[in-house]
Design a protein around this motif. Structure first.
Motif, PDB file in Angstrom:
ATOM      1  N   ALA A   1      -1.479  -0.884  -2.516  1.00  0.00           N
ATOM      2  CA  ALA A   1      -2.906  -1.060  -2.231  1.00  0.00           C
ATOM      3  C   ALA A   1      -3.116  -2.011  -1.059  1.00  0.00           C
ATOM      4  CB  ALA A   1      -3.627  -1.583  -3.475  1.00  0.00           C
ATOM      5  N   TRP A   2      -2.332  -3.075  -1.011  1.00  0.00           N
ATOM      6  CA  TRP A   2      -2.460  -4.027   0.098  1.00  0.00           C
ATOM      7  C   TRP A   2      -2.099  -3.365   1.425  1.00  0.00           C
ATOM      8  CZ3 TRP A   2       0.802  -8.295  -2.755  1.00  0.00           C
ATOM      9  CH2 TRP A   2       0.054  -8.790  -3.843  1.00  0.00           C
ATOM     10  N   GLU A   3      -1.015  -2.593   1.422  1.00  0.00           N
ATOM     11  CA  GLU A   3      -0.607  -1.933   2.674  1.00  0.00           C
ATOM     12  C   GLU A   3      -1.652  -0.917   3.119  1.00  0.00           C
ATOM     13  OE1 GLU A   3       3.247  -0.903   3.822  1.00  0.00           O
ATOM     14  OE2 GLU A   3       4.244  -2.075   2.264  1.00  0.00           O
ATOM     15  N   LYS A   4      -2.263  -0.235   2.182  1.00  0.00           N
ATOM     16  CA  LYS A   4      -3.329   0.709   2.527  1.00  0.00           C
ATOM     17  C   LYS A   4      -4.482  -0.018   3.205  1.00  0.00           C
ATOM     18  CE  LYS A   4      -6.300   4.305   0.563  1.00  0.00           C
ATOM     19  NZ  LYS A   4      -6.720   5.012  -0.679  1.00  0.00           N
ATOM     20  N   ALA A   5      -4.701  -1.279   2.810  1.00  0.00           N
ATOM     21  CA  ALA A   5      -5.770  -2.089   3.409  1.00  0.00           C
ATOM     22  C   ALA A   5      -5.321  -2.783   4.687  1.00  0.00           C
ATOM     23  CB  ALA A   5      -6.256  -3.125   2.397  1.00  0.00           C
ATOM     24  N   GLY A   6      -4.027  -2.627   5.040  1.00  0.00           N
ATOM     25  CA  GLY A   6      -3.541  -3.201   6.293  1.00  0.00           C
ATOM     26  C   GLY A   6      -2.806  -4.512   6.161  1.00  0.00           C
ATOM     27  N   VAL A   7      -2.260  -4.799   4.973  1.00  0.00           N
ATOM     28  CA  VAL A   7      -1.559  -6.058   4.746  1.00  0.00           C
ATOM     29  C   VAL A   7      -0.250  -5.789   4.015  1.00  0.00           C
ATOM     30  CG1 VAL A   7      -1.643  -8.335   3.647  1.00  0.00           C
ATOM     31  CG2 VAL A   7      -3.735  -7.336   4.590  1.00  0.00           C
ATOM     32  N   ARG A   8       0.847  -6.333   4.533  1.00  0.00           N
ATOM     33  CA  ARG A   8       2.139  -6.189   3.867  1.00  0.00           C
ATOM     34  C   ARG A   8       2.710  -7.577   3.555  1.00  0.00           C
ATOM     35  NH1 ARG A   8       4.391  -3.174   7.305  1.00  0.00           N
ATOM     36  NH2 ARG A   8       5.602  -4.712   8.447  1.00  0.00           N
ATOM     37  N   LEU A   9       3.252  -7.713   2.348  1.00  0.00           N
ATOM     38  CA  LEU A   9       3.887  -8.967   1.920  1.00  0.00           C
ATOM     39  C   LEU A   9       5.370  -8.741   1.707  1.00  0.00           C
ATOM     40  CD1 LEU A   9       3.872 -11.912   0.833  1.00  0.00           C
ATOM     41  CD2 LEU A   9       3.382 -10.932  -1.436  1.00  0.00           C
ATOM     42  N   GLU A  10       6.188  -9.614   2.325  1.00  0.00           N
ATOM     43  CA  GLU A  10       7.635  -9.596   2.121  1.00  0.00           C
ATOM     44  C   GLU A  10       8.079 -10.989   1.680  1.00  0.00           C
ATOM     45  OE1 GLU A  10       9.469  -6.838   5.474  1.00  0.00           O
ATOM     46  OE2 GLU A  10       7.806  -8.034   6.247  1.00  0.00           O
TER      47      GLU A  10
ATOM     48  N   LEU B   1      -0.045  -8.117   9.178  1.00  0.00           N
ATOM     49  CA  LEU B   1      -1.154  -7.191   9.378  1.00  0.00           C
ATOM     50  C   LEU B   1      -0.550  -5.900   9.923  1.00  0.00           C
ATOM     51  CD1 LEU B   1      -3.776  -9.585  11.055  1.00  0.00           C
ATOM     52  CD2 LEU B   1      -3.299  -9.209   8.615  1.00  0.00           C
ATOM     53  N   CYS B   2      -0.718  -4.814   9.192  1.00  0.00           N
ATOM     54  CA  CYS B   2       0.072  -3.609   9.486  1.00  0.00           C
ATOM     55  C   CYS B   2      -0.787  -2.380   9.752  1.00  0.00           C
ATOM     56  CB  CYS B   2       1.072  -3.347   8.363  1.00  0.00           C
ATOM     57  SG  CYS B   2       0.351  -3.185   6.711  1.00  0.00           S
ATOM     58  N   ASP B   3      -1.799  -2.547  10.577  1.00  0.00           N
ATOM     59  CA  ASP B   3      -2.625  -1.416  10.994  1.00  0.00           C
ATOM     60  C   ASP B   3      -2.718  -1.413  12.518  1.00  0.00           C
ATOM     61  OD1 ASP B   3      -4.276   0.742  11.049  1.00  0.00           O
ATOM     62  OD2 ASP B   3      -6.006  -0.252  10.135  1.00  0.00           O
ATOM     63  N   PRO B   4      -1.564  -1.276  13.206  1.00  0.00           N
ATOM     64  CA  PRO B   4      -1.559  -1.419  14.669  1.00  0.00           C
ATOM     65  C   PRO B   4      -2.375  -0.361  15.398  1.00  0.00           C
ATOM     66  CG  PRO B   4       0.541  -0.544  13.902  1.00  0.00           C
ATOM     67  CD  PRO B   4      -0.216  -0.975  12.679  1.00  0.00           C
ATOM     68  N   ALA B   5      -2.523   0.810  14.805  1.00  0.00           N
ATOM     69  CA  ALA B   5      -3.285   1.868  15.466  1.00  0.00           C
ATOM     70  C   ALA B   5      -4.735   1.455  15.683  1.00  0.00           C
ATOM     71  CB  ALA B   5      -3.217   3.155  14.649  1.00  0.00           C
TER      72      ALA B   5
END
Length: 266
Positions: free
Chosen positions: A12-21, A31-35
């Protein structure tokens, strides 16, 4: 806190543009929505707030970074349109709500920007390209900023008839002073890497190709220091601006007494 974060939450977070590692005591938030140049939405803000709540207790350093050529182009402008963003309350509808509802909505947005200042964490923003409006304020939410030489900070809210309301005005004023903060916000001009370092807005500027390595080196240096001492030091420094000289000396004595007794096992 458990280190097991449900896959459904991560998805859900990645769908919103956020990834946690997670890597031991280091957490990396990307922040993972570069497009879309990592344009920010209420969904992204909810994800960022949730990440802060979900961090395992052994995390000491959080590195905030972004995919693509821009850190964040700021707020998704669709929030200003009558159509808005599907599933979200657009600003036009929000403006028609009650005072309490409007205050609560803005407070919920701010939650994505506030946890980065917690005393038990040291947070680093690695910023390249554009960091505009909400993007600028997200970088300001962190304790430290390492920037690429192509960075362009800008606070564009005033040009839109708004004010910066995502908890960025206090750290900006603390970093660069009232007069420069007012000029940056009121004009919406761009602040590049050289000025950012010269004014204290950034700790370090490096070539874009070296940004990730420089941020990782800083994170490693922070992790090398004893955690309890870093927590006490951060609390001392954060509180210093609101204390008198004598109050700060007293706070130093109290903090050092705690450290000495802890080291002595007392």
């Amino acid at each position: 806190m458990s280190t097991d974060i449900p896959d459904a939450d991560r998805t859900a977070w990645e769908k919103a543009g956020v990834r946690l590692e997670l890597d031991g005591e280091l957490a990396t938030v990307t922040l993972c929505d570069p497009a879309r140049r990592n344009a920010q939405t209420p969904a992204m803000w909810r994800a960022l707030a949730a990440v802060g709540r979900a961090l395992p207790g052994d995390v000491r350093v959080v590195l905030l970074t972004a995919e693509g050529s821009s850190f964040s182009a700021g707020l998704d402008r669709a929030m200003f349109t009558p159509e808005g963003i599907p599933g979200e309350t657009g600003f036009l509808r929000l403006a028609a709500s009650t005072d309490a509802e409007l205050d609560a909505a803005i407070a919920s947005y701010q939650a994505a920007f506030t946890w980065w200042r917690r005393n038990d964490l040291v947070t680093i923003a690695a910023v390249r390209g554009h960091a505009v409006g909400a993007g600028f304020q997200l970088a300001l939410a962190c304790d430290l900023r390492v920037v690429a030489e192509d960075v362009q900070f800008a606070m564009k809210e005033t040009a839109l008839g708004l004010v910066p309301d995502l908890a960025g005005t206090k750290p900006l004023t603390e970093l660069v002073g009232y007069a420069r903060a007012l000029e940056i916000c009121a004009t919406g001009r761009r602040v590049g890497a050289e000025e950012a370092v010269a004014t204290g807005l950034a700790n370090l500027a490096v070539p874009a190709a070296d940004l990730d390595a420089a941020a990782a080196d800083l994170a490693a240096a922070l992790l090398a220091a004893p955690r309890a001492a870093v927590i006490e030091t951060k609390a001392l420094l954060r509180g210093a601006i609101d204390r008198s000289y004598d109050q700060q000396r007293a706070a130093e004595r109290e903090a050092q007494a705690r450290r000495l007794r802890d080291l002595a096992g007392m």
